[in-house]
Motif scaffolding. Structure first.
Motif, PDB file in Angstrom:
ATOM      1  N   SER A   1       4.574   0.443   1.522  1.00  0.00           N
ATOM      2  CA  SER A   1       3.266  -0.170   1.757  1.00  0.00           C
ATOM      3  C   SER A   1       2.654   0.471   2.991  1.00  0.00           C
ATOM      4  O   SER A   1       3.364   1.141   3.770  1.00  0.00           O
ATOM      5  CB  SER A   1       3.408  -1.676   1.995  1.00  0.00           C
ATOM      6  OG  SER A   1       4.065  -1.898   3.230  1.00  0.00           O
TER       7      SER A   1
ATOM      8  N   VAL B   1       2.839   2.198   8.884  1.00  0.00           N
ATOM      9  CA  VAL B   1       2.420   2.018  10.276  1.00  0.00           C
ATOM     10  C   VAL B   1       3.635   1.667  11.144  1.00  0.00           C
ATOM     11  O   VAL B   1       3.817   2.199  12.246  1.00  0.00           O
ATOM     12  CB  VAL B   1       1.325   0.921  10.374  1.00  0.00           C
ATOM     13  CG1 VAL B   1       1.048   0.546  11.822  1.00  0.00           C
ATOM     14  CG2 VAL B   1       0.038   1.393   9.691  1.00  0.00           C
TER      15      VAL B   1
ATOM     16  N   GLY C   1      -2.422  -3.617   9.086  1.00  0.00           N
ATOM     17  CA  GLY C   1      -1.386  -4.268   8.294  1.00  0.00           C
ATOM     18  C   GLY C   1      -0.928  -5.546   8.972  1.00  0.00           C
ATOM     19  O   GLY C   1      -1.473  -5.951  10.011  1.00  0.00           O
TER      20      GLY C   1
ATOM     21  N   ASN D   1      -7.813   3.057  13.566  1.00  0.00           N
ATOM     22  CA  ASN D   1      -8.242   2.822  12.181  1.00  0.00           C
ATOM     23  C   ASN D   1      -9.713   3.199  12.101  1.00  0.00           C
ATOM     24  O   ASN D   1     -10.572   2.447  12.566  1.00  0.00           O
ATOM     25  CB  ASN D   1      -8.046   1.351  11.795  1.00  0.00           C
ATOM     26  CG  ASN D   1      -8.563   1.057  10.388  1.00  0.00           C
ATOM     27  OD1 ASN D   1      -9.101   1.948   9.718  1.00  0.00           O
ATOM     28  ND2 ASN D   1      -8.412  -0.170   9.938  1.00  0.00           N
TER      29      ASN D   1
ATOM     30  N   ASP E   1      -4.462   5.821  11.455  1.00  0.00           N
ATOM     31  CA  ASP E   1      -4.060   4.958  10.341  1.00  0.00           C
ATOM     32  C   ASP E   1      -5.121   5.118   9.251  1.00  0.00           C
ATOM     33  O   ASP E   1      -6.181   4.499   9.287  1.00  0.00           O
ATOM     34  CB  ASP E   1      -3.966   3.506  10.824  1.00  0.00           C
ATOM     35  CG  ASP E   1      -3.579   2.557   9.698  1.00  0.00           C
ATOM     36  OD1 ASP E   1      -3.402   3.024   8.556  1.00  0.00           O
ATOM     37  OD2 ASP E   1      -3.467   1.346   9.964  1.00  0.00           O
TER      38      ASP E   1
ATOM     39  N   VAL F   1      -4.687   4.442   6.062  1.00  0.00           N
ATOM     40  CA  VAL F   1      -4.289   3.708   4.864  1.00  0.00           C
ATOM     41  C   VAL F   1      -5.526   3.324   4.050  1.00  0.00           C
ATOM     42  O   VAL F   1      -5.541   3.423   2.827  1.00  0.00           O
ATOM     43  CB  VAL F   1      -3.452   2.464   5.249  1.00  0.00           C
ATOM     44  CG1 VAL F   1      -3.263   1.528   4.064  1.00  0.00           C
ATOM     45  CG2 VAL F   1      -2.100   2.903   5.793  1.00  0.00           C
TER      46      VAL F   1
ATOM     47  N   LYS G   1      -2.318   2.837  -0.132  1.00  0.00           N
ATOM     48  CA  LYS G   1      -3.304   2.427  -1.143  1.00  0.00           C
ATOM     49  C   LYS G   1      -3.476   3.456  -2.270  1.00  0.00           C
ATOM     50  O   LYS G   1      -2.625   3.595  -3.122  1.00  0.00           O
ATOM     51  CB  LYS G   1      -4.629   2.125  -0.446  1.00  0.00           C
ATOM     52  CG  LYS G   1      -4.485   0.951   0.549  1.00  0.00           C
ATOM     53  CD  LYS G   1      -5.799   0.337   0.902  1.00  0.00           C
ATOM     54  CE  LYS G   1      -5.673  -0.651   2.042  1.00  0.00           C
ATOM     55  NZ  LYS G   1      -5.579  -2.021   1.678  1.00  0.00           N
TER      56      LYS G   1
HETATM   57  C1  LIG Z   1      -5.946   0.595   7.983  1.00  0.00           C
HETATM   58  C2  LIG Z   1      -4.879  -0.183   7.298  1.00  0.00           C
HETATM   59  N1  LIG Z   1      -3.613  -0.059   7.710  1.00  0.00           N
HETATM   60  C3  LIG Z   1      -2.609  -0.707   7.117  1.00  0.00           C
HETATM   61  C4  LIG Z   1      -2.849  -1.547   6.046  1.00  0.00           C
HETATM   62  C5  LIG Z   1      -1.708  -2.271   5.377  1.00  0.00           C
HETATM   63  O1  LIG Z   1      -1.455  -1.731   4.126  1.00  0.00           O
HETATM   64  P1  LIG Z   1      -0.645  -2.624   3.054  1.00  0.00           P
HETATM   65  O2  LIG Z   1      -1.533  -3.753   2.695  1.00  0.00           O
HETATM   66  O3  LIG Z   1      -0.384  -1.669   1.918  1.00  0.00           O
HETATM   67  O4  LIG Z   1       0.599  -3.070   3.716  1.00  0.00           O
HETATM   68  C6  LIG Z   1      -4.151  -1.712   5.581  1.00  0.00           C
HETATM   69  C7  LIG Z   1      -4.437  -2.614   4.464  1.00  0.00           C
HETATM   70  O5  LIG Z   1      -5.552  -3.002   4.203  1.00  0.00           O
HETATM   71  C8  LIG Z   1      -5.200  -1.011   6.223  1.00  0.00           C
HETATM   72  O6  LIG Z   1      -6.474  -1.135   5.829  1.00  0.00           O
END
Ligand SMILES: Cc1ncc(COP(=O)(O)O)c(C=O)c1O
Length: 548
Positions: free
Chosen positions: A199, A204, A229, A273, A326, A328, A354
């Motif tokens: 995930s 992270v 996250g 982020n 990050d 993600v 994702k």
């Molecule tokens: C920037 C960011 N980092 C980490 C995450 C966490 O990812 P996960 O929901 O797959 O654990 C998210 C989830 O929305 C995210 O937007």
């Protein structure tokens, strides 16, 4: 010695204080205290439609339109509603998301009368279909996973199943696609190595763990409001029952924060982020906290954010602090090379998740060789342990492989061409239509990531999500704060959504929710809520119901 150290400590403290954002999101510990202080109360039937005062005629107009929507929802989706009501008590996550769709004072009344179906039977093109056959334009983006359209991911998953039929779910050893994925990710990210996780949260965690291991320093820096996250260390405030002692939350895009990075010796890494450029220093906007309006539409400034990232990069290099992007959420969405490419800045470690999984669960870290290593040649017992039963699961790896290969398809390459121009133009067209119709709604966007801004103070802007749904537009549980388009939206699809947007806003205006009275200023709305909270806090016997 103590006397000599004190002025330095005082200076460091002062510098740290200056680098905190003035809001609660800049003060996670205080935010936790405030959260524990906040009393629960809710509006009774009479108050629900009269939260900021309104003449009886307007109150009746709102009530009548609310009943119309409620009837429409129930009539249109009986089976979807039946199963949602039946399953909610069994699914903790659903109870949570349902409770936090709208401000808590309205929540249980709205849930009772305007329940949102939680179940779907199919997806196709840019639409999803509920159990009763109703189709909705999908703006949920499946939390950002859906970048190229659901059919694309179905094909990735089908291909993965086909590809892995012979090996099956064997874990520990690798299928050859893992090697190909690693090579492709190294190329796309510009890094040296890759590790696979399950995930985004895990990716992270691993990136921060590696940074701490290699720098031998304790603290991570995150910026106010940024989501990384649900792991405790990246969520030091509300939401995490335990305090995060080794986390600094600093002001985004601020010289004061750079000064802290330059002067402290305990900082292992900085997490960025990039979606924060849409709302620096605030949490992602959600309808559950939409108690007034955000009267000035946000205008993400790519050049200013790129400049900030460059300065951050320089300080991290100077201080041997690991810079972690990050990605993600934004990875592959802003550009094939993600935020690094989009802003022209290289990180030391990058996390992805994702969409990278081709529709299956994933997290990945890409990084420079010296930072990715999990052991020390000269200290065999000094390791940085990170494994995970399902890491590199063959089906996930095969779906990812299909995703990565398809990035080279001419049709996908074409989607990235003029990406920002397309989405900026669409946002501008919609904004003009809304302005021309005199509606108090605007949108702001970072490429295909959108947010709705309300230009008129109202205690009811959160109602817009229900009007959009009535028009066949589906949003995620955070409501109008975050809309995520998939890139397969054609001009005709977008035109249809834009028309529904305007129709929804027009219907909401007709419903009387934007009536402007003497109490309609953000300040007054917020003051009124604060007064209600204090009253309920001071007189616990009244807990539960607000007067009226
Ligand atoms: C920037 C960011 N980092 C980490 C995450 C966490 O990812 P996960 O929901 O797959 O654990 C998210 C989830 O929305 C995210 O937007």
């Amino acid at each position: 010695m103590i006397l000599a150290a004190s002025p330095l400590r005082v200076k460091a403290r002062l510098e740290h204080s200056r680098a905190k954002h003035g809001s609660l999101s800049g003060h996670p510990r205080i935010a936790r205290v405030v959260a524990s202080w906040m009393p629960f109360y809710e509006y009774g039937e009479a108050r629900i439609f009269k939260a900021a005062g309104a003449p009886d005629g307007v109150v009746e107009q709102r009530r009548a339109d609310f009943v119309r929507l409620s009837d429409l929802y129930r009539r249109r989706s009986p089976e979807t509603m039946r199963l949602t009501a039946e399953a909610t008590g069994l699914i903790s996550d659903l109870q949570f998301t349902e409770a936090y769709r709208v401000p808590f004072q309205f929540s249980s009344y709205v849930r009772r009368h305007l329940p949102v179906g939680a179940f779907l039977q199919s997806s196709s093109g840019v639409a999803t279909t509920d159990l009763d056959g109703n189709s909705y334009y999908d703006l949920t983006g499946s939390y950002g996973v859906n970048l190229f359209g659901y059919d694309f991911y179905k094909e990735c998953i089908d291909s993965a199943i086909e590809h892995m039929r012979a090996l099956g779910p064997v874990l520990g050893s690798y299928h050859p696609v893992v090697a190909d994925n690693a090579a492709r990710l190294v190329h796309l990210s510009g890094m040296d190595e890759v590790s696979f996780h399950m995930s985004g949260t895990e990716a992270v965690m691993q990136a921060v763990r590696l940074a701490r291991y290699h720098t031998r320093r304790s603290h991570l820096v995150r910026f106010s409001g940024a989501y990384h996250g649900w792991w405790g260390d990246v969520q030091p405030g509300v939401g995490n029952p335990a305090p995060a002692h080794d986390t600094y939350t600093l002001k985004d895009m601020s010289e004061a924060s750079l000064r802290v990075l330059r002067s402290r010796h305990d900082i292992a890494c900085v997490l960025v982020n990039p979606v924060q450029m849409m709302h620096p220093n605030s949490a992602a906007p959600a309808d559950s906290t939409l108690v007034g309006s955000n009267t000035t539409p946000m205008r993400p400034d790519r050049a200013a954010y790129a400049d900030w990232l460059k300065r951050l990069r320089a300080v991290c290099t100077e201080r041997d602090i690991v810079l972690i992007f990050d990605e993600v959420f934004v990875g592959f969405r802003l550009a094939p090379g993600g935020a690094q490419e989009y802003f022209g800045v290289r990180a030391d470690l990058v996390t992805y998740g994702k969409t990278l999984g081709g529709g299956l669960p994933i997290g990945a870290v890409c990084g420079r060789k010296h930072l990715m290593k999990r052991f020390r040649e000269d200290r065999p017992a000094d390791i940085c342990f990170a494994r995970g039963t399902f890491n590199s699961h063959p089906y996930v790896m095969a779906a990812m492989n299909e995703f990565l290969r398809r990035l080279e398809d001419p049709a996908i390459v074409a989607l990235y061409r003029d990406l920002d121009e397309i989405w900026d133009r669409r946002a501008a067209v919609l904004n003009k239509r809304l302005r021309d119709a005199g509606l108090p709604v605007q949108v702001a966007n970072l490429s295909s990531i959108w947010t709705i801004c309300y230009t008129r103070p109202s205690a009811y802007n959160w109602m817009f999500q229900y009007y959009l749904r009535a028009e066949g537009v589906a949003l995620s549980w955070v409501g109008t704060g975050r809309l995520t388009f998939s890139l397969n939206y054609t001009e005709a699809d977008f035109e249809a959504v834009a028309g529904r947007f305007v129709a929804a806003a027009e219907a909401m205006r007709q419903g009387g929710w934007w009536w402007e009275g003497p109490l309609a200023s953000n300040r007054k709305i917020k003051r009124r809520i604060l007064r209600e909270m204090v009253t309920h806090r001071l007189s616990p016997r009244r807990a539960g119901r607000a007067p009226g």
